[in-house]
Design a protein around this motif. Structure first.
Motif, short mmCIF file in Angstrom:
data_model
loop_
_atom_site.label_atom_id
_atom_site.label_comp_id
_atom_site.label_asym_id
_atom_site.label_seq_id
_atom_site.Cartn_x
_atom_site.Cartn_y
_atom_site.Cartn_z
N ILE A 20 0.90 -1.16 0.00
CA ILE A 20 0.00 0.00 0.00
C ILE A 20 0.93 1.21 0.00
O ILE A 20 1.32 1.71 1.06
CB ILE A 20 -0.94 0.00 1.23
CG1 ILE A 20 -1.77 -1.29 1.27
CG2 ILE A 20 -1.85 1.24 1.20
CD1 ILE A 20 -2.63 -1.45 2.50
N PRO A 21 1.38 1.62 -1.20
CA PRO A 21 2.45 2.62 -1.29
C PRO A 21 2.21 3.88 -0.47
O PRO A 21 3.14 4.37 0.18
CB PRO A 21 2.51 2.93 -2.79
CG PRO A 21 1.99 1.70 -3.45
CD PRO A 21 0.93 1.17 -2.52
N LEU A 27 4.65 5.82 6.49
CA LEU A 27 5.31 5.21 7.66
C LEU A 27 6.82 5.34 7.57
O LEU A 27 7.48 5.66 8.56
CB LEU A 27 4.89 3.74 7.79
CG LEU A 27 3.45 3.48 8.19
CD1 LEU A 27 3.10 2.01 8.02
CD2 LEU A 27 3.18 3.94 9.63
N ALA A 28 7.37 5.10 6.39
CA ALA A 28 8.81 5.20 6.19
C ALA A 28 9.31 6.62 6.43
O ALA A 28 10.44 6.82 6.89
CB ALA A 28 9.20 4.74 4.79
N ALA A 38 -5.72 5.69 10.09
CA ALA A 38 -7.00 6.34 9.84
C ALA A 38 -7.21 6.59 8.35
O ALA A 38 -8.31 6.44 7.83
CB ALA A 38 -7.10 7.65 10.62
N GLY A 39 -6.14 6.96 7.65
CA GLY A 39 -6.24 7.23 6.22
C GLY A 39 -6.15 5.98 5.35
O GLY A 39 -6.56 6.01 4.20
N ASN A 40 -5.60 4.92 5.92
CA ASN A 40 -5.40 3.66 5.18
C ASN A 40 -5.72 2.49 6.11
O ASN A 40 -4.83 1.75 6.52
CB ASN A 40 -3.94 3.54 4.72
CG ASN A 40 -3.52 4.68 3.81
OD1 ASN A 40 -3.75 4.64 2.62
ND2 ASN A 40 -2.91 5.69 4.39
N PRO A 95 5.73 -6.53 1.87
CA PRO A 95 4.32 -6.22 2.18
C PRO A 95 3.64 -7.24 3.10
O PRO A 95 2.60 -6.94 3.69
CB PRO A 95 3.66 -6.18 0.80
CG PRO A 95 4.76 -5.78 -0.13
CD PRO A 95 5.97 -6.51 0.42
N ASN A 96 4.20 -8.45 3.25
CA ASN A 96 3.63 -9.43 4.19
C ASN A 96 3.96 -9.09 5.64
O ASN A 96 3.31 -9.59 6.56
CB ASN A 96 4.18 -10.84 3.90
CG ASN A 96 3.66 -11.43 2.63
OD1 ASN A 96 2.75 -10.91 1.99
ND2 ASN A 96 4.24 -12.54 2.23
N ARG A 97 4.96 -8.28 5.86
CA ARG A 97 5.47 -8.06 7.22
C ARG A 97 4.49 -7.38 8.15
O ARG A 97 4.49 -7.65 9.34
CB ARG A 97 6.79 -7.30 7.17
CG ARG A 97 7.89 -8.13 6.55
CD ARG A 97 9.20 -7.41 6.54
NE ARG A 97 10.19 -8.22 5.84
CZ ARG A 97 11.42 -7.83 5.60
NH1 ARG A 97 11.84 -6.64 6.01
NH2 ARG A 97 12.24 -8.62 4.96
#
Length: 135
Positions: A20-21, A27-28, A38-40, A95-97
């Protein structure tokens, strides 16, 4: 002549979640994980970050709630991507993490509140998804 029995169907292919780019980039960059969640709200990584932060601060019930939310969002994503409730979900695929981190915190928080059955289920799920995660 002895033949070893083997599963002719084999193990399912690993499930590799899409990223989810928008959430991953935020987050990065150090964005507030509550705002990212909240946004995602489908971002298990955002829920995992909230859960880990709460767990580290000793807010076990809060960590449990965040982790359970991310766990369920992750299950939804896994199912949408072909997972049938079993098979590899490798940590090596970034993305699984988020999902796997949520399961880890859920196991830890469940153990801290004495919910041993849930702790054991989560630990087994981690082993089933990626044997390197839960010895």
């Amino acid at each position: 002549m002895t033949h070893a029995h083997r599963n002719l169907l084999g193990e399912p292919a690993p499930t590799l979640l899409p990223g989810i780019p928008e959430a991953d980039d935020a987050l990065a960059a150090g964005a507030d994980p509550a705002e990212v969640a909240a946004g995602n709200p489908t971002s298990s990584a955002a829920w995992a970050t909230l859960a880990e932060t709460a767990l580290d601060a000793g807010r076990t019930v809060e960590a449990y709630a965040y982790a359970r939310t991310g766990y369920h969002r992750g299950l939804d994503a896994l199912r949408r991507n072909g997972w049938k409730g079993y098979g590899p979900v490798p940590w090596s695929h970034e993305p699984n993490r988020g999902f796997l981190r949520c399961v880890t915190v859920l196991a830890t928080a469940a153990g801290r509140i004495g919910e041993v059955d849930e702790q054991e289920r989560c630990t087994q799920l981690l082993r089933d998804c990626d044997p390197t995660l839960a010895p």
